[in-house]
Motif scaffolding. Structure first.
Motif, short mmCIF file in Angstrom:
data_model
loop_
_atom_site.label_atom_id
_atom_site.label_comp_id
_atom_site.label_asym_id
_atom_site.label_seq_id
_atom_site.Cartn_x
_atom_site.Cartn_y
_atom_site.Cartn_z
N GLN A 1 11.32 -3.68 -5.67
CA GLN A 1 10.03 -4.32 -5.56
C GLN A 1 9.71 -4.94 -6.80
N SER A 2 9.56 -6.30 -7.05
CA SER A 2 9.18 -7.00 -8.00
C SER A 2 7.75 -7.41 -8.29
N VAL A 3 6.88 -7.37 -7.23
CA VAL A 3 5.67 -7.74 -7.03
C VAL A 3 4.91 -6.38 -6.54
N MET A 4 3.80 -5.69 -7.17
CA MET A 4 3.30 -4.66 -6.77
C MET A 4 1.81 -4.90 -6.89
N ALA A 5 0.88 -4.04 -6.10
CA ALA A 5 -0.53 -4.26 -5.87
C ALA A 5 -0.91 -3.12 -6.82
N LEU B 1 0.83 -1.27 -0.08
CA LEU B 1 0.16 0.15 -0.03
C LEU B 1 0.78 1.14 0.00
N GLY B 2 2.11 1.02 0.33
CA GLY B 2 2.96 2.47 0.16
C GLY B 2 3.79 2.53 -1.03
N ASP B 3 4.82 3.49 -1.25
CA ASP B 3 5.42 3.68 -2.25
C ASP B 3 6.31 2.43 -2.43
N ALA B 4 6.49 2.04 -3.89
CA ALA B 4 7.08 0.92 -4.33
C ALA B 4 8.68 1.45 -4.08
#
Length: 328
Positions: free
Chosen positions: A151-155, A144-147
């Motif tokens: 980071q390889s998996v993001m929402a 939910l925060g800034d990537a």
């Protein structure tokens, strides 16, 4: 005291005896619209499964429905039982809600399954999943925060929405975790009042300031049955008492019409009244006095009121009375 705290609503989406789930959802919308007009701060719904008296199993869906039928009030979960889900899925659901309804969505998180062991297996989750709750909260916060650069998996949606996280609990575990993470904490005083003071002290004594909060923020769930007189409130409160009695007996927890007298054994009455020992029941002056006494004893920053009635109009009237006495 009462005029200095926020007042919010916990709707357990109760299904009435002989009623329908569609009726429950209509009643929730009517209540949400009315309490928004009255000035309540937020409106939360809770995840439960395989409980025939509660219709909020698809919690995120119902939150979206209520948010879409209101315009200003915060709407959220009280709570999502995180061990039942992959954190990525919850981030995507609440990231979607936060995008549709900016600055109106809360994400309260619980550690308990909100159901029985057999249903937990039907959900495809292990009973040991709750052991990973602290790590799951951190993972969810990351989605939910800034990537981050690696980071390889993001929402998507979810990333950078910064949906406010709350920890919910009925014992000391989540109180200590909320304190360590510097998150707001909501205690379930509406069904576990015996642990309330211990949880309050654990939260406040161990709180560590964070980017979210500089100091502790405590919300307490409390049952309130308000009516135009003490006698009417006592009569209407038998609906709530019957629900807890039937829960103890392993029977249906659908809302029952109030009765003049309950048919229960002394030990059953003692158990029910123990679970409801924080309940405020009465006419306007009694409600004002008992809520002020409750706040003096707890110092809560916010009250989340759960009012369990058989008739929807009595539930709405209860919330009207509480706001009336709060505004003096």
């Amino acid at each position: 005291m009462l005029e200095n705290v926020r007042l919010s609503v916990l709707d357990l989406a109760p299904i009435r005896d002989q009623g329908s789930i569609a009726e429950t959802f209509e009643n929730s919308v009517s209540l949400a619209r009315r309490v928004e007009a009255l000035g309540y701060h937020r409106y939360w719904l809770a995840e439960h499964h395989n409980i025939d008296g509660i219709a909020s199993a698809a919690t995120a869906v119902l939150i979206g429905h209520i948010a879409g039928k209101t315009s200003t009030m915060r709407v959220g979960s009280g709570g999502i039982m995180l061990p039942n889900h992959a954190p990525l899925i919850i981030a995507e659901q609440f990231g979607t809600l936060a995008t549709l309804y900016p600055d109106r969505i809360d994400l309260g998180l619980g550690r308990a399954p909100g159901t029985d062991g057999e249903t937990l297996r039907a959900l495809g989750r292990s009973p040991q999943a709750a052991d990973n709750f602290p790590q799951m909260v951190q993972e969810l916060a990351g989605y939910l925060g800034d990537a981050t650069p690696r980071q390889s998996v993001m929402a998507i949606p979810g990333q950078s929405t910064k949906v406010p996280l709350w920890l919910l609990g009925s014992s000391g575990f989540s109180a200590q975790l909320a304190a360590r993470l510097g998150l707001p904490f909501a205690f379930a005083g509406h069904f576990a009042p015996g642990y309330m003071q211990q949880a309050i002290h654990l939260y406040r004594d161990n709180f560590q300031p964070s980017a979210v909060l500089e100091k502790p923020y405590l919300m307490l769930g409390i049952p309130v049955i308000a009516a135009d007189s003490d006698e009417e409130a006592a009569f209407l409160s038998t609906t709530h008492q019957q629900k807890f009695l039937n829960l103890l007996r392993g029977r249906s927890t659908r809302a029952q019409a109030p009765v003049e007298e309950l048919d229960w054994h002394p030990h059953e009455r003692a158990r029910v009244m123990q679970m409801l020992s924080a309940a405020v029941v009465g006419g306007p002056e009694t409600v004002r006095r008992q809520l002020d006494e409750f706040l003096q004893g707890t110092g809560a920053d916010e009250l989340m009121i759960n009012s369990d009635f058989y008739r929807p109009e009595d539930r709405i009237r209860s919330y009207e009375i509480v706001m009336d006495v709060a505004q003096g």
